[in-house]
Design a protein around this motif. Structure first.
Motif, PDB file in Angstrom:
ATOM      1  N   PHE A   1      -7.445  -9.389   2.371  1.00  6.66           N
ATOM      2  CA  PHE A   1      -6.583  -8.900   1.514  1.00  6.66           C
ATOM      3  C   PHE A   1      -5.469  -9.945   1.143  1.00  6.66           C
ATOM      4  O   PHE A   1      -4.995 -10.533   0.316  1.00  6.66           O
ATOM      5  CB  PHE A   1      -6.091  -7.653   1.387  1.00  6.66           C
ATOM      6  N   GLY A   2      -4.829 -10.036   2.529  1.00  4.36           N
ATOM      7  CA  GLY A   2      -3.639 -10.876   2.728  1.00  4.36           C
ATOM      8  C   GLY A   2      -2.840 -10.738   3.868  1.00  4.36           C
ATOM      9  O   GLY A   2      -3.512 -10.413   4.996  1.00  4.36           O
TER      10      GLY A   2
ATOM     11  N   GLU B   1      -3.657  -4.480   6.156  1.00  2.00           N
ATOM     12  CA  GLU B   1      -3.996  -5.810   6.342  1.00  2.00           C
ATOM     13  C   GLU B   1      -3.462  -6.213   7.686  1.00  2.00           C
ATOM     14  O   GLU B   1      -4.030  -7.141   8.150  1.00  2.00           O
ATOM     15  CB  GLU B   1      -3.502  -6.810   5.199  1.00  2.00           C
ATOM     16  N   GLY B   2      -2.504  -5.503   8.076  1.00  2.00           N
ATOM     17  CA  GLY B   2      -1.815  -5.962   9.245  1.00  2.00           C
ATOM     18  C   GLY B   2      -2.443  -5.629  10.319  1.00  2.00           C
ATOM     19  O   GLY B   2      -2.765  -6.467  11.483  1.00  2.00           O
ATOM     20  N   TYR B   3      -2.996  -4.314  10.412  1.00  2.00           N
ATOM     21  CA  TYR B   3      -4.103  -3.890  11.428  1.00  2.00           C
ATOM     22  C   TYR B   3      -5.305  -4.699  11.457  1.00  2.00           C
ATOM     23  O   TYR B   3      -5.903  -4.948  12.669  1.00  2.00           O
ATOM     24  CB  TYR B   3      -4.172  -2.402  11.439  1.00  2.00           C
ATOM     25  N   ARG B   4      -5.795  -4.891  10.369  1.00  2.00           N
ATOM     26  CA  ARG B   4      -6.992  -5.778  10.282  1.00  2.00           C
ATOM     27  C   ARG B   4      -6.628  -7.331  10.624  1.00  2.00           C
ATOM     28  O   ARG B   4      -7.711  -8.064  11.227  1.00  2.00           O
ATOM     29  CB  ARG B   4      -7.663  -5.932   8.753  1.00  2.00           C
ATOM     30  N   LYS B   5      -5.448  -7.787  10.764  1.00  2.00           N
ATOM     31  CA  LYS B   5      -5.188  -9.250  11.134  1.00  2.00           C
ATOM     32  C   LYS B   5      -5.112  -8.927  12.578  1.00  2.00           C
ATOM     33  O   LYS B   5      -5.550  -9.799  13.306  1.00  2.00           O
ATOM     34  CB  LYS B   5      -3.739  -9.654  10.733  1.00  2.00           C
ATOM     35  N   ALA B   6      -4.427  -7.749  13.108  1.00  2.00           N
ATOM     36  CA  ALA B   6      -4.694  -7.470  14.824  1.00  2.00           C
ATOM     37  C   ALA B   6      -6.111  -7.621  15.177  1.00  2.00           C
ATOM     38  O   ALA B   6      -6.297  -8.060  16.217  1.00  2.00           O
ATOM     39  CB  ALA B   6      -3.797  -6.399  14.921  1.00  2.00           C
TER      40      ALA B   6
ATOM     41  N   ALA C   1       2.730   3.771  10.738  1.00  2.00           N
ATOM     42  CA  ALA C   1       2.320   2.834   9.850  1.00  2.00           C
ATOM     43  C   ALA C   1       2.837   3.103   8.468  1.00  2.00           C
ATOM     44  O   ALA C   1       3.270   4.307   8.135  1.00  2.00           O
ATOM     45  CB  ALA C   1       0.615   3.107   9.723  1.00  2.00           C
ATOM     46  N   TYR C   2       2.652   2.082   7.429  1.00  2.00           N
ATOM     47  CA  TYR C   2       3.178   2.290   6.228  1.00  2.00           C
ATOM     48  C   TYR C   2       2.730   3.441   5.550  1.00  2.00           C
ATOM     49  O   TYR C   2       1.335   3.553   5.414  1.00  2.00           O
ATOM     50  CB  TYR C   2       3.097   0.918   5.557  1.00  2.00           C
ATOM     51  N   PRO C   3       3.449   4.398   5.020  1.00  2.00           N
ATOM     52  CA  PRO C   3       2.817   5.634   4.064  1.00  2.00           C
ATOM     53  C   PRO C   3       2.563   5.620   2.905  1.00  2.00           C
ATOM     54  O   PRO C   3       2.343   6.597   2.142  1.00  2.00           O
ATOM     55  CB  PRO C   3       4.017   6.634   4.586  1.00  2.00           C
ATOM     56  N   GLY C   4       2.717   4.380   2.188  1.00  2.00           N
ATOM     57  CA  GLY C   4       2.451   4.303   0.876  1.00  2.00           C
ATOM     58  C   GLY C   4       1.168   4.457   0.142  1.00  2.00           C
ATOM     59  O   GLY C   4       0.188   4.296   1.136  1.00  2.00           O
ATOM     60  N   MET C   5       1.109   4.653  -1.155  1.00  2.00           N
ATOM     61  CA  MET C   5      -0.284   5.026  -1.691  1.00  2.00           C
ATOM     62  C   MET C   5      -1.227   3.738  -1.867  1.00  2.00           C
ATOM     63  O   MET C   5      -2.204   3.839  -1.475  1.00  2.00           O
ATOM     64  CB  MET C   5       0.032   5.312  -3.163  1.00  2.00           C
ATOM     65  N   ASP C   6      -0.624   2.550  -1.782  1.00  2.00           N
ATOM     66  CA  ASP C   6      -1.493   1.453  -1.783  1.00  2.00           C
ATOM     67  C   ASP C   6      -2.142   0.975  -0.324  1.00  2.00           C
ATOM     68  O   ASP C   6      -3.268   0.664  -0.349  1.00  2.00           O
ATOM     69  CB  ASP C   6      -0.603   0.117  -2.124  1.00  2.00           C
ATOM     70  N   ALA C   7      -1.143   1.613   0.427  1.00  2.00           N
ATOM     71  CA  ALA C   7      -1.959   1.316   2.069  1.00  2.00           C
ATOM     72  C   ALA C   7      -2.885   2.290   2.158  1.00  2.00           C
ATOM     73  O   ALA C   7      -4.222   2.134   2.683  1.00  2.00           O
ATOM     74  CB  ALA C   7      -0.683   1.634   3.156  1.00  2.00           C
TER      75      ALA C   7
ATOM     76  N   GLU D   1      -4.868   3.531  -0.277  1.00  2.00           N
ATOM     77  CA  GLU D   1      -6.172   2.913  -1.275  1.00  2.00           C
ATOM     78  C   GLU D   1      -7.082   1.748  -0.529  1.00  2.00           C
ATOM     79  O   GLU D   1      -7.877   1.695  -0.589  1.00  2.00           O
ATOM     80  CB  GLU D   1      -5.402   2.520  -2.544  1.00  2.00           C
ATOM     81  N   ARG D   2      -6.058   1.188   0.208  1.00  2.00           N
ATOM     82  CA  ARG D   2      -6.814   0.095   1.050  1.00  2.00           C
ATOM     83  C   ARG D   2      -7.319   0.417   2.483  1.00  2.00           C
ATOM     84  O   ARG D   2      -7.771  -0.527   3.197  1.00  2.00           O
ATOM     85  CB  ARG D   2      -6.021  -1.248   1.432  1.00  2.00           C
ATOM     86  N   GLY D   3      -7.194   1.530   2.689  1.00  2.00           N
ATOM     87  CA  GLY D   3      -7.741   1.986   3.870  1.00  2.00           C
ATOM     88  C   GLY D   3      -6.917   2.138   5.306  1.00  2.00           C
ATOM     89  O   GLY D   3      -7.496   1.617   6.356  1.00  2.00           O
ATOM     90  N   GLN D   4      -5.932   2.610   5.240  1.00  2.00           N
ATOM     91  CA  GLN D   4      -4.851   2.630   6.153  1.00  2.00           C
ATOM     92  C   GLN D   4      -5.806   3.317   7.591  1.00  2.00           C
ATOM     93  O   GLN D   4      -5.361   2.677   8.488  1.00  2.00           O
ATOM     94  CB  GLN D   4      -3.707   3.336   5.908  1.00  2.00           C
TER      95      GLN D   4
END
Length: 347
Positions: free
Chosen positions: A91-92, A145-150, A173-179, A181-184
């Motif tokens: 993702f990024g 994406e941060g944890y997938r980078k890790a 961890a970031y609690p936003g809806m976008d996170a 939606e991307r599988g936090q």
């Protein structure tokens, strides 16, 4: 702007008096050396007395102090050749979680021994200093994406047989809806699972806040350390108070119940080592905190230099993995034993 807590007001007042005396001495040429020396001793004593009697809530405040050294402060001091790596290849890139490789110089015991450089993988939360940096780094709260980078970095460390050091400093961890939606939650779970699977040594160090799954995602280590005034908890005191008593204002009460200080966790064998901080905390003496952290990291890397984990199928590599697994499996055993004892007594 100077930032200080209510319990630090007497310290700040004394510091201002000391500064005024120094300025007068410089501008008017009046000799205040004896007075300054007396005030300096009084100041150090006051700082020591204040910080040895901190409540749990006050320790929580100190762990969040914006002047505490962050991950990159430690990394740049200990590993000057650090090379940051970016992206999760899906993702990024997430600036809240910094990852990269570095080398650590190993010196032999004897003076004639040739020094060698050992590679190491570094992963850590980064909060940011300025308002712009804080927003860019989401105040140290990583997205999926941060944890997938890790996870990608853990895989690299496993492939190239290099030890891992993580620096934990996040409210969660970031609690936003976008996170979401991307599988936090999945990214956090996969990161934890990947750390358990590693057959190279891992050291996790809590340097500020260690909040919830966002912290645990990079916290599965053979060695888990905490700085003296850091905190580590399944939930923040404010959120805990909101859930239990529907009142976030009772955060101080929740902090006491949670047992989140380094001393509490060390006594329960959840943390292996408490890293001492300078008098008054790391935010008052960054150079002192950096020096102590370097000493601690050197000790871990020295132990890695003595281990043979280059072959992932070797007994030593498997032992490193099992040591980590068993370490976390044993957590909470005391509760089961106490329960069994109480049940036996009731019969």
């Amino acid at each position: 702007m100077e930032i200080f807590f209510d319990f630090e007001k007497p310290i700040v007042t004394l510091e201002k008096k000391l500064q005024e005396l120094r300025e007068i001495e410089m501008s008017d040429g009046v000799d205040f050396k004896d007075e300054i020396k007396t005030l300096e001793k009084k100041l150090q004593k006051l700082i020591q007395e204040t910080y040895t009697k901190l409540t749990t809530w006050q320790r929580v405040q100190v762990s969040r102090h914006p002047n505490r050294p962050y991950t990159m402060d430690y990394v740049e001091n200990i590993f000057p050749d650090f090379q940051e790596l970016h992206g999760d290849r899906a993702f990024g890139d997430d600036a809240a979680l910094v990852c990269g490789t570095a080398t650590w110089e190993h010196h032999g015991k004897s003076a004639s021994s040739v020094s060698s450089k050992l590679p190491v993988m570094i992963i850590g939360h980064q909060k940011g200093r300025t308002t712009k940096q804080k927003v860019e780094r989401s105040f140290g709260m990583a997205r999926p994406e941060g944890y997938r980078k890790a996870i990608r970095m853990f895989e690299l460390a496993e492939r190239f047989r290099i030890p891992v050091i993580t620096f934990i400093d996040t409210p969660g961890a970031y609690p936003g809806m976008d996170a979401e939606e991307r599988g936090q939650s999945q990214a956090i779970a996969e990161s934890i699972a990947k750390m358990f699977a590693l057959t190279v040594p891992v050291c996790a160090i809590v340097i500020g806040e260690g909040g919830s799954g966002g912290a645990l995602a990079i916290g599965i280590g053979n060695q888990v350390y905490m700085q003296e005034f850091s905190t580590y908890s399944v939930i923040s005191p404010e959120s805990c108070a909101s859930i239990l008593w529907s009142d976030p204002a009772l955060a101080e009460r929740a902090a006491e119940r949670l047992k989140i200080t380094a001393k509490d966790l060390n006594q329960m064998n959840l943390v292996d080592l408490i890293i001492p901080e300078p008098n008054g905390g790391a935010h008052r003496d960054s150079p002192g905190a950096l020096a102590q952290m370097k000493k601690t990291v050197d000790q871990f890397m020295n132990s890695c230099a003595k281990q043979n984990f280059k072959d992932p199928s070797s007994k030593e590599s498997k032992a490193i993995q099992m040591e980590r697994i068993m370490k976390f499996r044993k957590m909470g055993d005391f509760a089961i034993k106490n329960m069994a004892t109480s049940q036996g007594e009731s019969k």
